[in-house]
Scaffold this active site. Structure first.
Site, mmCIF file in Angstrom:
data_model
loop_
_atom_site.group_PDB
_atom_site.id
_atom_site.type_symbol
_atom_site.label_atom_id
_atom_site.label_comp_id
_atom_site.label_asym_id
_atom_site.label_seq_id
_atom_site.Cartn_x
_atom_site.Cartn_y
_atom_site.Cartn_z
ATOM 1 N N VAL A 177 -11.157 0.055 7.848
ATOM 2 C CA VAL A 177 -12.253 0.252 6.886
ATOM 3 C C VAL A 177 -13.597 -0.111 7.534
ATOM 4 O O VAL A 177 -14.565 0.645 7.475
ATOM 5 C CB VAL A 177 -12.023 -0.614 5.618
ATOM 6 C CG1 VAL A 177 -13.222 -0.545 4.687
ATOM 7 C CG2 VAL A 177 -10.763 -0.157 4.896
ATOM 8 N N GLY A 178 -13.641 -1.282 8.154
ATOM 9 C CA GLY A 178 -14.901 -1.800 8.689
ATOM 10 C C GLY A 178 -15.506 -0.932 9.779
ATOM 11 O O GLY A 178 -16.713 -0.660 9.779
ATOM 12 N N GLY A 199 -11.774 -3.492 11.323
ATOM 13 C CA GLY A 199 -10.520 -2.741 11.392
ATOM 14 C C GLY A 199 -10.772 -1.339 10.881
ATOM 15 O O GLY A 199 -11.884 -0.800 10.988
ATOM 16 N N GLY A 229 -14.435 -8.014 9.601
ATOM 17 C CA GLY A 229 -13.154 -7.298 9.665
ATOM 18 C C GLY A 229 -13.384 -5.904 10.227
ATOM 19 O O GLY A 229 -13.482 -4.930 9.477
ATOM 20 N N LYS A 287 1.986 -1.005 -7.774
ATOM 21 C CA LYS A 287 2.016 -1.597 -6.433
ATOM 22 C C LYS A 287 3.438 -2.002 -6.128
ATOM 23 O O LYS A 287 4.169 -2.448 -7.023
ATOM 24 C CB LYS A 287 1.121 -2.842 -6.418
ATOM 25 C CG LYS A 287 0.714 -3.257 -5.040
ATOM 26 C CD LYS A 287 -0.493 -2.487 -4.584
ATOM 27 C CE LYS A 287 -0.848 -2.774 -3.158
ATOM 28 N NZ LYS A 287 -2.027 -2.004 -2.725
HETATM 29 P P1 NAD Z 1 -7.033 -3.410 9.194
HETATM 30 O O1 NAD Z 1 -5.833 -4.236 9.444
HETATM 31 O O2 NAD Z 1 -7.183 -2.110 9.878
HETATM 32 O O3 NAD Z 1 -8.332 -4.262 9.565
HETATM 33 C C1 NAD Z 1 -8.548 -5.560 9.129
HETATM 34 C C2 NAD Z 1 -9.406 -6.254 10.175
HETATM 35 O O4 NAD Z 1 -9.795 -7.537 9.664
HETATM 36 C C3 NAD Z 1 -8.718 -6.524 11.500
HETATM 37 O O5 NAD Z 1 -9.601 -6.169 12.547
HETATM 38 C C4 NAD Z 1 -8.463 -8.050 11.499
HETATM 39 O O6 NAD Z 1 -8.518 -8.606 12.805
HETATM 40 C C5 NAD Z 1 -9.631 -8.512 10.681
HETATM 41 N N1 NAD Z 1 -9.468 -9.807 10.016
HETATM 42 C C6 NAD Z 1 -8.378 -10.334 9.424
HETATM 43 N N2 NAD Z 1 -8.666 -11.547 8.895
HETATM 44 C C7 NAD Z 1 -9.979 -11.766 9.164
HETATM 45 C C8 NAD Z 1 -10.879 -12.810 8.866
HETATM 46 N N3 NAD Z 1 -10.497 -13.870 8.159
HETATM 47 N N4 NAD Z 1 -12.161 -12.712 9.297
HETATM 48 C C9 NAD Z 1 -12.579 -11.623 9.991
HETATM 49 N N5 NAD Z 1 -11.775 -10.599 10.288
HETATM 50 C C10 NAD Z 1 -10.491 -10.675 9.889
HETATM 51 O O7 NAD Z 1 -7.125 -3.278 7.610
HETATM 52 P P2 NAD Z 1 -7.957 -2.208 6.781
HETATM 53 O O8 NAD Z 1 -7.100 -1.058 6.458
HETATM 54 O O9 NAD Z 1 -9.275 -1.994 7.440
HETATM 55 O O10 NAD Z 1 -8.154 -3.001 5.415
HETATM 56 C C11 NAD Z 1 -9.088 -4.060 5.311
HETATM 57 C C12 NAD Z 1 -9.182 -4.502 3.861
HETATM 58 O O11 NAD Z 1 -9.604 -3.392 3.055
HETATM 59 C C13 NAD Z 1 -7.890 -4.983 3.230
HETATM 60 O O12 NAD Z 1 -8.223 -5.994 2.293
HETATM 61 C C14 NAD Z 1 -7.362 -3.759 2.491
HETATM 62 O O13 NAD Z 1 -6.525 -4.126 1.409
HETATM 63 C C15 NAD Z 1 -8.666 -3.172 2.005
HETATM 64 N N6 NAD Z 1 -8.628 -1.730 1.735
HETATM 65 C C16 NAD Z 1 -8.228 -0.847 2.672
HETATM 66 C C17 NAD Z 1 -8.237 0.510 2.404
HETATM 67 C C18 NAD Z 1 -7.864 1.525 3.458
HETATM 68 O O14 NAD Z 1 -8.078 2.718 3.192
HETATM 69 N N7 NAD Z 1 -7.381 1.141 4.609
HETATM 70 C C19 NAD Z 1 -8.631 0.968 1.140
HETATM 71 C C20 NAD Z 1 -9.060 0.036 0.190
HETATM 72 C C21 NAD Z 1 -9.047 -1.319 0.502
#
Ligand code: NAD
Length: 373
Positions: A184-185, A182, A180, A80
């Protein structure tokens, strides 16, 4: 051997192998790389850019990548990198800093850059241009745009699907809640809805939206992409950001930040399955509490490995369709193996997954002259 001043408190049989701190006075640039273990192959792990990023975060995330890559059966170790700074700084300034950081790590061939919080495919294109070693690239230069396609959400759906027989649930009509909404969600919600699941609640940093009759997933995604917060979506009842934790549902998906569920709020959760899209969204104690209550927790490093599997396939020059087939197969197989082992040995899923990952890691280490590099 007695402890010496070079030994870290957290050195163990798996790493970390190398720790590099980067400083460039001209740019006032501070960064670091932790390569945890490269027994299985060069490490893959994201570059995180944030003002408050810490060394401790870097160590924890590098180890998490070692376990995730081993659990996924990839020929890659874990690493990382972190760079201090506001990721929303002007693009030219960000480009200069990321290019400089990549150059500083040019000779670290045991580390392949990937995107993470605060960095994206454009940043990876700059890294690749400087040193040639990056995944998560734009499509134009051979990348598979994993966030656009939803690789991690797709993998999460396959992990959930493989877990359903262990709790006697079916996706058709299953009620899901996503914390969340975003990258992933929203993709997890989309893939699950395609299989008949009903999104009853979603949240982002601006609030929660709920509708027990089901939210329109496509409309909610369009609303988010247009710049809105889920809290201002017209198709449901809005409430505060953390209300999503207490929503009654079958499958609860944390996909936001680490440590959002702790021993203080774990009692609020009302779900049969917790599928971890985010990294370390639950504290260890909270996860154990859920296990004791009979809630099935799909641990992060098994359930959210879709992104890194996709990245590893991209590195090999595999195309999108074949990469998604790999994600589906590997995650379904691993989830089933983890839950079957857990059931047979009376272990929580995370412990069963750790046993699987460390067994694969030890097997890789046993093939090497030096164990972790
Ligand atoms: P992203 O920034 O696209 O989405 C994150 C979302 O979470 C945003 O909509 C934000 O408004 C929301 N958020 C932030 N804090 C919050 C809270 N306290 N309560 C509710 N919502 C909240 O990020 P992402 O790429 O979707 O990643 C999300 C998580 O998944 C991170 O922890 C990341 O490390 C992990 N992750 C991502 C991937 C990937 O492929 N993108 C892979 C493995 C793990």
């Amino acid at each position: 051997m007695p402890k010496n001043s070079l030994q870290l408190d957290f050195h163990d049989a798996f790493g970390p192998h190398r720790i590099i701190r980067v400083f460039e006075p001209k740019l006032d640039l501070y960064g670091a790389l932790v390569v945890d273990n490269v027994a299985a192959g060069p490490s893959i792990g994201g570059l995180r850019m944030a003002e408050d990023v810490t060394m401790e975060e870097c160590f924890r995330l590098a180890r998490a990548m070692t376990l995730k890559n081993a659990a996924a059966g990839l020929p890659h170790g874990g690493g990382k990198s972190v760079l201090a700074g506001d990721p929303r700084m002007p693009a030219a300034q960000k480009e200069e800093r990321i290019r400089a950081f990549a150059c500083a790590l040019a000779s670290e061939e045991g580390y392949i850059f990937g995107p993470d919080m605060g960095t994206d495919e454009q940043c990876m294109a700059w890294v690749r241009d400087e040193i040639g070693r990056a995944v998560g690239l734009p499509r134009e230069i051979g990348g598979i745009p994993l966030d656009e396609l939803g690789a991690t959400g797709f993998g999460l759906m396959h992990s959930i699907e493989a877990a359903l027989p262990f709790v006697g649930l079916s996706l058709d009509g299953a009620r899901i809640a996503v914390q969340g909404f975003g990258s992933v969600g929203m993709h997890a919600a989309r893939f699950l809805a395609e299989k008949g699941a009903i999104l009853v609640a979603a949240s982002d940093s601006g609030g929660t939206i709920e509708n027990s009759g089901g939210l329109d997933v496509a409309a909610l995604i369009a609303h988010k992409r247009a710049g809105g917060s889920v809290g201002t979506f017209a198709g449901g009842r809005a409430s505060n950001r953390d209300a999503v934790i207490a929503i009654e549902c079958d499958i609860w998906i944390p996909a936001a930040r680490p440590d959002v569920v702790t021993i203080d709020n774990v009692d609020q959760l009302q779900a049969r399955i917790v599928a971890q899209g985010a990294n370390i969204p639950l504290t260890e104690a909270a996860e154990m509490q859920l296990h004791k209550r009979g809630v099935l927790c799909l641990p992060d490093f098994i359930a959210n490995a879709g992104g890194v599997i996709c990245a590893a396939m991209e590195y090999r020059g595999v195309g999108e369709t074949a990469a998604f087939t790999e994600i589906a197969n590997r995650i379904a197989r691993n989830t089933d193996e983890m839950l079957s082992r857990g059931k047979a040995d009376g272990k929580a899923p995370r412990q069963a997954a750790l046993d699987m990952a460390t067994a694969r890691l030890r097997a890789a280490m046993s093939t090497r002259r030096w164990s972790i590099f």
